[in-house]
Design a protein around this motif. Structure first.
Motif, short mmCIF file in Angstrom:
data_model
loop_
_atom_site.label_atom_id
_atom_site.label_comp_id
_atom_site.label_asym_id
_atom_site.label_seq_id
_atom_site.Cartn_x
_atom_site.Cartn_y
_atom_site.Cartn_z
N ASP A 1 103.62 11.90 53.15
CA ASP A 1 103.14 10.68 53.81
C ASP A 1 104.31 9.76 54.16
OD1 ASP A 1 101.11 8.48 54.45
OD2 ASP A 1 102.24 7.58 52.79
N ARG A 2 105.25 9.59 53.23
CA ARG A 2 106.43 8.75 53.49
C ARG A 2 107.32 9.36 54.57
NH1 ARG A 2 105.67 4.42 53.64
NH2 ARG A 2 103.62 5.32 54.01
N TYR A 3 107.41 10.69 54.57
CA TYR A 3 108.20 11.38 55.60
C TYR A 3 107.63 11.10 57.00
CZ TYR A 3 108.94 15.31 58.79
OH TYR A 3 109.17 16.07 59.91
N VAL A 4 106.31 11.20 57.14
CA VAL A 4 105.68 10.95 58.44
C VAL A 4 105.86 9.48 58.82
CG1 VAL A 4 103.50 10.94 59.72
CG2 VAL A 4 104.00 12.79 58.11
N HIS B 1 108.24 9.68 61.84
CA HIS B 1 107.35 9.69 63.02
C HIS B 1 106.47 8.43 63.00
CE1 HIS B 1 108.51 13.88 63.73
NE2 HIS B 1 108.29 14.10 62.44
N PRO B 2 107.08 7.26 63.00
CA PRO B 2 106.30 6.01 62.84
C PRO B 2 105.28 5.78 63.96
CG PRO B 2 108.56 5.54 63.53
CD PRO B 2 108.51 6.99 63.18
N LEU B 3 105.61 6.19 65.18
CA LEU B 3 104.69 5.94 66.30
C LEU B 3 103.45 6.83 66.25
CD1 LEU B 3 107.27 5.58 69.25
CD2 LEU B 3 106.19 3.78 67.88
N ILE C 1 98.75 11.30 62.89
CA ILE C 1 99.00 12.45 62.01
C ILE C 1 98.26 12.29 60.68
CG2 ILE C 1 100.76 13.74 60.75
CD1 ILE C 1 102.74 12.98 62.97
N MET C 2 98.44 11.11 60.06
CA MET C 2 97.84 10.87 58.74
C MET C 2 96.45 10.25 58.91
SD MET C 2 100.09 12.13 56.76
CE MET C 2 99.35 11.67 55.20
N ALA D 1 116.93 10.39 58.61
CA ALA D 1 116.36 9.46 59.60
C ALA D 1 116.84 8.03 59.35
CB ALA D 1 114.83 9.52 59.55
N ILE D 2 116.92 7.62 58.09
CA ILE D 2 117.35 6.26 57.76
C ILE D 2 118.80 6.03 58.17
CG2 ILE D 2 117.86 4.69 55.84
CD1 ILE D 2 115.35 5.70 54.46
N LEU D 3 119.66 7.03 57.95
CA LEU D 3 121.07 6.90 58.29
C LEU D 3 121.29 6.77 59.80
CD1 LEU D 3 122.72 9.45 55.83
CD2 LEU D 3 122.67 6.95 55.67
N GLN D 4 120.32 7.21 60.58
CA GLN D 4 120.43 7.11 62.03
C GLN D 4 119.99 5.74 62.56
OE1 GLN D 4 118.17 10.43 63.50
NE2 GLN D 4 119.75 11.94 63.01
#
Length: 313
Positions: A123-126, A130-132, A137-138, A225-228
Motif C-alpha cells: 500500500d505504501r509502495y503504491v 504511483h500517487p496519481l 489501484i487500492m 522513488a523518494i531519492l528522485q
C-alpha cells in the motif's frame, strides 16, 4: 514396548512454568503484564474508534491499520488473561484442548500480522510510487481481498502447524514457557522431531520471510522513488508516510526472526520467553503509540475528541 507405551501416553493437561518461580518476581511480572495489557486494550480500541468515526481516516492505509489493531487486540487476548490468571492464582495447569486452541489462535494471528505488514508495505509502495493512481489501484475490493487473504493464510498455516505439533507422543506435560508455544511443546516429544523442525522452518519461511521479501522489495522501490524527488520537503513528506510502518516492521520481523530463525544456545529457551513476551504484549502495545505519535492526523483527531469531552463537561 517402551516406545509404544510412550506413544500411547495421553496428556489431559499441561503445566506452564511461566517466566519465574520467585514470588516477588511474579508480583512484579503480574503488575507489568497487567499494565501492558491495559495499555494495549486502550490504545488499539482508540485507534479503531478514531478510524471508524473520523472520515479523514477512511482510506486504504487506515483500513489496514484498523485490521492490524484488531489482530493485535485478539493476539494480546490470546495470552494476557491466562498469564494474569496463572500469576494471580498460582495454578499453573492448562487443559490440553485449551493449550491446543491457544497455540492455534496465537500462530494464526501472528502469521496474519506478518502478511498484513506485507500488504501495508505494498500500500505504501503504491502511495509513493504511483500517487496519481493510488485510489484506482487500492480500491475497496482489493483492500478487502488483501486483508481476507492475509487472515486466511495465517489461519491455514496455523492449522497445519498445530496438527503436526500435537500429533507427537509426549514424554511429559511440563512446558517451560508462559504459554503454549510451538518450540516449547515440541521439546516435550519423546520421538525424533526432525520432520517437525523442517515443517517449522518451512512455515517460518512462508509466514516470515515471504512478507519480509515483499517489504524489502516495496521499500527498495520507495527509497528509489523518494531519492528522485528534488525538494527536501517532498522527500520528507514521502518518507513520513512510511516511517511508522517501517518502525513496526523492523520491530516485529526482527523479534520473530531472532526467535525462530536465530542461532540456538544453552540460554535460548529463556531468551525465547523474553522475545515471545515482547511480541505477545509489547509489540501490540507499541503499535498504536507508534502510529499515533508519528502521525499528525491521528494526534489532531485525538485532540478533537478530547475537546469534545471537555466541552460536554
Amino acid at each position: 514396548m517402551g516406545q509404544e507405551n510412550k506413544t500411547q501416553t495421553w496428556v489431559s493437561e499441561f503445566i506452564l512454568l511461566g517466566l519465574s518461580s520467585d514470588p516477588e518476581t511474579q508480583i512484579f511480572l503480574f503488575v507489568l503484564v497487567l499494565t501492558m495489557y491495559l495499555v494495549t486494550l486502550v490504545g488499539n480500541i482508540l485507534i479503531l474508534l478514531l478510524i471508524r468515526l473520523d472520515s479523514r481516516f477512511h482510506n486504504p492505509m487506515y483500513f489496514f491499520l484498523s485490521v492490524l489493531s484488531f489482530v493485535d487486540l485478539c493476539y494480546a487476548n490470546s495470552f494476557a488473561p491466562q498469564m494474569l490468571a496463572l500469576q494471580l492464582s498460582g495454578q499453573k495447569s492448562i487443559p490440553f484442548y485449551s493449550c491446543v486452541f491457544q497455540l492455534y489462535i496465537s500462530l494464526a494471528l501472528g502469521g496474519s500480522e506478518f502478511f498484513l505488514l506485507g500488504a501495508m508495505a505494498y500500500d505504501r509502495y503504491v502511495a509513493v510510487c504511483h500517487p496519481l493512481h493510488y485510489r484506482v489501484i487500492m480500491h475497496g475490493g482489493l483492500c478487502l481481498g488483501l486483508a481476507a487473504g492475509c487472515l486466511a493464510a495465517g489461519f491455514m498455516n496455523s492449522l497445519m502447524e498445530t496438527i503436526i505439533t500435537f500429533q507427537l507422543p509426549l514424554c511429559h506435560n511440563v512446558i517451560n514457557h508462559f504459554a503454549c508455544e510451538t518450540l516449547a511443546v515440541l521439546r516435550l516429544a519423546c520421538v525424533d522431531i526432525s520432520f517437525n523442525k523442517v515443517m517449522v522452518a518451512i512455515s517460518g519461511f512462508l509466514v516470515i520471510m515471504l512478507p519480509c521479501f515483499l517489504v524489502l522489495f516495496s521499500y527498495g522501490r520507495i527509497v528509489t522513488a523518494i531519492l528522485q524527488i528534488r525538494s527536501a520537503q517532498g522527500r520528507s513528506k514521502a518518507f513520513g508516510t512510511c516511517a511508522s510502518h517501517l518502525t513496526v516492521v523492523c520491530m516485529c520481523f526482527g523479534a520473530t526472526i531472532f526467535t525462530y530463525l536465530g542461532p540456538r544456545s544453552g540460554s535460548s529457551v529463556e531468551m525465547e520467553k523474553i522475545v515471545a513476551l515482547f511480541y505477545a504484549l509489547v509489540a501490540p502495545m507499541l503499535n498504536p503509540l507508534i502510529y499515533s505519535l508519528r502521525n499528525k492526523e491521528v494526534i489532531a483527531a485525538f485532540q478533537k475528541v478530547l475537546e469534545k469531552f471537555r466541552d460536554k463537561e
